[in-house]
Write an enzyme that holds these catalytic residues in place. Structure first.
Site, PDB file in Angstrom:
ATOM      1  N   GLY A 186     -13.063  13.863  14.831  1.00 24.91           N
ATOM      2  CA  GLY A 186     -12.218  14.875  15.555  1.00 24.91           C
ATOM      3  C   GLY A 186     -12.091  15.715  14.223  1.00 24.91           C
ATOM      4  N   THR A 187     -12.315  15.174  12.566  1.00 26.77           N
ATOM      5  CA  THR A 187     -11.673  16.349  12.154  1.00 26.77           C
ATOM      6  C   THR A 187     -13.407  17.276  12.081  1.00 26.77           C
ATOM      7  OG1 THR A 187     -10.667  14.343  10.238  1.00 26.77           O
ATOM      8  CG2 THR A 187     -12.216  16.755   9.390  1.00 26.77           C
ATOM      9  N   CYS A 223      -3.668   9.169   7.308  1.00 31.64           N
ATOM     10  CA  CYS A 223      -3.674  10.243   6.162  1.00 31.64           C
ATOM     11  C   CYS A 223      -3.464  10.844   4.932  1.00 31.64           C
ATOM     12  CB  CYS A 223      -4.668  11.515   6.726  1.00 31.64           C
ATOM     13  SG  CYS A 223      -4.990  11.433   8.353  1.00 31.64           S
ATOM     14  N   GLY A 231     -14.440   9.512  19.167  1.00 30.14           N
ATOM     15  CA  GLY A 231     -14.037   8.663  19.972  1.00 30.14           C
ATOM     16  C   GLY A 231     -13.316   7.052  18.912  1.00 30.14           C
ATOM     17  N   GLN A 275      -5.164  12.222  20.360  1.00 33.27           N
ATOM     18  CA  GLN A 275      -4.446  11.428  20.494  1.00 33.27           C
ATOM     19  C   GLN A 275      -4.482  11.473  22.430  1.00 33.27           C
ATOM     20  OE1 GLN A 275      -3.240   8.915  18.535  1.00 33.27           O
ATOM     21  NE2 GLN A 275      -3.904   9.038  16.916  1.00 33.27           N
ATOM     22  N   THR A 326     -29.929  15.288  13.928  1.00 31.53           N
ATOM     23  CA  THR A 326     -30.483  14.129  14.284  1.00 31.53           C
ATOM     24  C   THR A 326     -28.770  13.353  15.013  1.00 31.53           C
ATOM     25  OG1 THR A 326     -32.637  13.511  13.399  1.00 31.53           O
ATOM     26  CG2 THR A 326     -31.910  12.296  15.090  1.00 31.53           C
ATOM     27  N   ASN A 382      -0.184  13.255  17.111  1.00 30.39           N
ATOM     28  CA  ASN A 382      -0.178  11.978  16.121  1.00 30.39           C
ATOM     29  C   ASN A 382       0.759  10.614  15.343  1.00 30.39           C
ATOM     30  OD1 ASN A 382      -0.527  13.919  14.136  1.00 30.39           O
ATOM     31  ND2 ASN A 382      -1.663  12.407  13.364  1.00 30.39           N
TER      32      ASN A 382
HETATM   33  C1  LIG Z   1      -7.478  10.720  13.324  1.00 36.33           C
HETATM   34  C2  LIG Z   1      -7.375  12.528  14.441  1.00 36.33           C
HETATM   35  C3  LIG Z   1      -8.201  13.087  14.307  1.00 36.33           C
HETATM   36  C4  LIG Z   1      -8.951  13.110  13.092  1.00 36.33           C
HETATM   37  O1  LIG Z   1      -9.988  12.323  13.927  1.00 36.33           O
HETATM   38  P1  LIG Z   1     -11.226  11.586  12.842  1.00 36.33           P
HETATM   39  O2  LIG Z   1     -12.261  11.545  13.686  1.00 36.33           O
HETATM   40  O3  LIG Z   1     -10.691  10.143  12.419  1.00 36.33           O
HETATM   41  O4  LIG Z   1     -11.896  12.655  11.796  1.00 36.33           O
HETATM   42  C5  LIG Z   1      -7.745  14.696  13.926  1.00 36.33           C
HETATM   43  N1  LIG Z   1      -6.504  15.178  14.836  1.00 36.33           N
HETATM   44  C6  LIG Z   1      -5.656  13.446  15.355  1.00 36.33           C
HETATM   45  C7  LIG Z   1      -4.497  14.216  16.177  1.00 36.33           C
HETATM   46  C8  LIG Z   1      -5.782  13.008  14.867  1.00 36.33           C
HETATM   47  O5  LIG Z   1      -5.095  11.772  15.860  1.00 36.33           O
END
Ligand SMILES: *Cc1c(COP(=O)(O)O)cnc(C)c1O
Length: 388
Positions: free
Chosen positions: A73-74, A329, A204, A183, A241, A153
């Site tokens: 997600g990041t 976080c 994921g 989320q 990759t 989140n």
């Molecule tokens: C967990 C989260 C992320 C980050 O995802 P990661 O795969 O842990 O880097 C970004 N946005 C939201 C809203 C999240 O809950």
């Protein structure tokens, strides 16, 4: 303690679903090839990659070619924001986002300010919702990108994404629209055209896939400057990759989460409401954070006056309940959450916050146990704070 621990922190991460793990294993073993290789082993990996991409695309209602697999997600949030900003900077330097975004969005925007971009951080109401009219008012002739999360989140509030998209449709110039939907899988509809967005981030490990894998949807025609350089993978938009086992695992988990969406949502909404009603009834001066109805089916977030959030988490941990104060976080820092602060909660109340997030395997018994344990824990902590 007689019973197994109760896990109520699904917004932080979820266990890998057995089906996802089983689907991944062959890609560590016999099908270990590099999808860019032309011999049979490589072709098998390429086939798995194509198939995973097709399955993800079908739930998003987009073309497979519009998806970029990332490390989570990041990275998806970073690529969306930095990628559009740097690719479109000749046409404008203004970005609109909200004060309640994940730090992957907020800190990417902070970074852009060092390069001459201007960022508007929209405020939210006491439920954590941003008003579509506020987006309309913030638009300038230099605006290139808007980033608003689909669901928060920390407090679970769902944002009016289609309404914001409608505002941007009426704007005099083309403004690209990104949403962090990390989320949402397993709860909300993710059709990119129904949402009206141009970019969408997923991760994921938030829905039963492995950690370290995510995806970014990018609508055809959206300017996007790659943020890493190397091979020509992902149509030259994300070098490196491909993580084939993780991609297969994520696609399998995504498929399951979206197939089971209606049933999961109905079941979790009932358990969530049982939890919310119970907490508000049994704990004096308990407050529900976030929107009463426009919220994720699995999220129950509270504030308790006169309680220190960290002590509460430790006491719950001793009682075999895994929960969070807000976001994983920031849980190591003593600062009150930026989300609760933006919603107007005074710092002393925001410090006593508790986020309980449910998952597909959460049971009614677990909720009942929490409703038995939590009132005592809060009462004990309040008494000790008064003594101290
Ligand atoms: C967990 C989260 C992320 C980050 O995802 P990661 O795969 O842990 O880097 C970004 N946005 C939201 C809203 C999240 O809950």
């Amino acid at each position: 303690m007689g019973r197994p621990p109760i896990y109520l922190d699904y917004a932080a991460t979820a266990p890998v679903r057995p089906e996802a793990l089983a689907a991944m294993l062959p890609y560590f073993r016999e099908h270990f090839g590099n999808p860019s290789s032309i011999y049979g082993l490589g072709r098998a990996a390429r086939h798995a990659l194509d198939d995973a991409r097709d399955r993800c695309a079908s739930w998003l209602g987009c073309r497979a070619a519009d998806l970029i697999f990332t490390s989570g997600g990041t990275e998806s949030d970073n690529l969306a924001i930095l990628g559009v900003a740097f690719a479109a900077r000749a046409t404008g330097n203004h970005i609109i986002t909200t004060a309640v975004e994940h730090h992957a969005v907020l800190h990417a925007c902070d970074y852009l300010e060092k390069f001459g971009f201007e960022v508007t951080y929209l405020s939210v109401d006491s439920y954590g919702r941003v008003a579509p009219e506020a987006v309309a008012e913030a638009l300038t002739e230099r605006t290139i990108l808007v980033s608003v999360m689909l669901a928060n989140n920390e407090v679970g509030t769902i944002q009016p994404i289609p309404e914001i998209a409608a505002v941007l449709q009426r704007a005099p110039r083309r403004v690209w629209f990104h949403t962090d939907a990390v989320q949402a899988p397993g709860d909300l509809d993710l059709n990119v055209d129904a949402l009206g967005i141009d970019l969408l981030s997923l991760s994921g490990h938030k829905f039963g896939g492995p950690k370290g894998i995510g995806l970014l949807y990018v609508r055809r025609g959206t300017p996007l400057q790659p943020q890493q350089f190397g091979g020509s993978q992902e149509r030259n938009r994300r070098a490196g990759t491909e993580n084939v086992p993780a991609i297969v695992g994520m696609a399998t988990a995504f498929d399951l989460a979206m197939r089971e969406r209606e049933t999961t949502r109905t079941r979790l909404t009932r358990l969530r409401d049982q939890l919310i009603r119970g907490v508000l009834a049994r704990i004096p001066e308990a407050r529900l954070n976030g929107h009463p109805t426009e919220r994720l089916a699995n999220n129950a977030s509270f504030s308790f006056s006169g309680v220190d959030g960290e002590s509460l988490l430790m006491a719950l941990d001793l009682a075999g309940i895994a929960a969070s104060s807000g976001s994983a976080c920031t849980s190591a820092s003593l600062e009150p959450s930026h989300v609760l602060t933006a919603m107007g909660l005074p710092a002393e109340i925001a410090r006593g916050s508790l986020r309980l997030t449910l998952g597909p395997t959460t049971t009614e018994d677990e909720i009942e146990t929490v409703l038995t344990v939590l009132p005592d824990v809060v009462a004990r902590l309040r008494a000790s704070l008064v003594e101290a």
